[in-house]
Design a protein around this motif. Structure first.
Motif, short mmCIF file in Angstrom:
data_model
loop_
_atom_site.label_atom_id
_atom_site.label_comp_id
_atom_site.label_asym_id
_atom_site.label_seq_id
_atom_site.Cartn_x
_atom_site.Cartn_y
_atom_site.Cartn_z
N THR A 34 0.87 -1.18 0.00
CA THR A 34 0.00 0.00 0.00
C THR A 34 0.91 1.22 0.00
O THR A 34 1.83 1.32 0.80
N SER A 79 -2.57 -0.82 -3.68
CA SER A 79 -3.49 0.09 -3.00
C SER A 79 -2.87 1.48 -2.81
O SER A 79 -1.68 1.60 -2.52
N LYS A 132 -5.80 -2.02 -7.06
CA LYS A 132 -7.12 -2.63 -6.81
C LYS A 132 -7.99 -1.74 -5.93
O LYS A 132 -9.22 -1.80 -6.01
N THR A 133 -7.36 -0.94 -5.07
CA THR A 133 -8.11 -0.14 -4.09
C THR A 133 -7.55 1.26 -3.97
O THR A 133 -6.33 1.45 -3.92
N GLU A 188 -8.05 3.99 -1.17
CA GLU A 188 -8.61 4.08 0.16
C GLU A 188 -9.17 5.47 0.48
O GLU A 188 -8.98 6.42 -0.28
N GLU A 222 -11.07 -2.26 -8.03
CA GLU A 222 -12.25 -2.87 -7.43
C GLU A 222 -12.99 -1.93 -6.48
O GLU A 222 -14.20 -2.04 -6.33
N LYS A 223 -12.25 -1.04 -5.83
CA LYS A 223 -12.88 -0.22 -4.79
C LYS A 223 -12.33 1.20 -4.78
O LYS A 223 -11.12 1.43 -4.80
N ASP A 231 -12.86 4.13 -2.13
CA ASP A 231 -13.40 4.30 -0.78
C ASP A 231 -13.99 5.70 -0.58
O ASP A 231 -13.89 6.57 -1.44
N THR A 273 -15.19 -2.26 -11.21
CA THR A 273 -15.24 -1.57 -9.92
C THR A 273 -16.53 -1.96 -9.21
O THR A 273 -17.63 -1.74 -9.73
#
Length: 157
Positions: free
Chosen positions: A37, A62, A84-85, A87, A107-108, A110, A128
């Protein structure tokens, strides 16, 4: 008894002093699965920043919480396909951020990830699954949101 209390207070003071030091996260944080990350890049002065695919052989997957928060220099971010993320608050307050590519494997996104940025167009990849509350809140120049494989456009007023 008085001596034990003094020793206890000294030990407690040492613990508190060491925990109150520099709260800056490491730039690269290793996750339990061995991926990385990316953290603590608020002070980057570049107008364009390319996030690398890996660090010392481990994939960067991340963008960490508050990674670029309130950075006023960055105008363009290039993310690798390994991300993938994104945050919470990752790019919040990056008032000059106008352009970012969101990779197909994302995928995400936040909560508040892009709050108060200067993005004009966002293309959300088809895969996503999660877009957190207020992810694009306060993006006053965001005119177009493109979603899915079909490239369906959502125009924002």
């Amino acid at each position: 008894m008085k001596r034990k209390i003094i020793i206890f207070i000294m030990i407690l003071a040492c613990i508190l002093l060491t925990s109150c030091g520099n709260n800056q996260k490491n730039q690269y944080e290793t996750n339990p699965d061995g991926t990385i990350t990316l953290n603590a890049l608020q002070d980057i002065k570049d107008k364009e920043f390319v996030v690398p695919e890996n660090h010392e052989g481990a994939l960067i997957t991340s963008i960490g919480k508050r990674c670029f928060e309130n950075n006023e220099s960055i105008e363009k971010i290039t993310l690798p396909s390994t991300i993938k993320t994104i945050e919470a608050n990752a790019f919040k307050g990056c008032i000059n951020l106008k352009e970012i590519n969101l990779p197909d494997g994302l995928e995400k996104i936040d909560v508040c990830a892009f709050m108060d940025t200067n993005l004009e167009q966002v293309i959300i990849p088809e895969g996503t699954k999660i877009i957190g509350m207020a992810a694009f809140s306060g993006c006053m120049n965001l005119k177009e949101l493109v979603t899915g494989k079909s490239g369906e456009k959502q125009f924002l007023l």
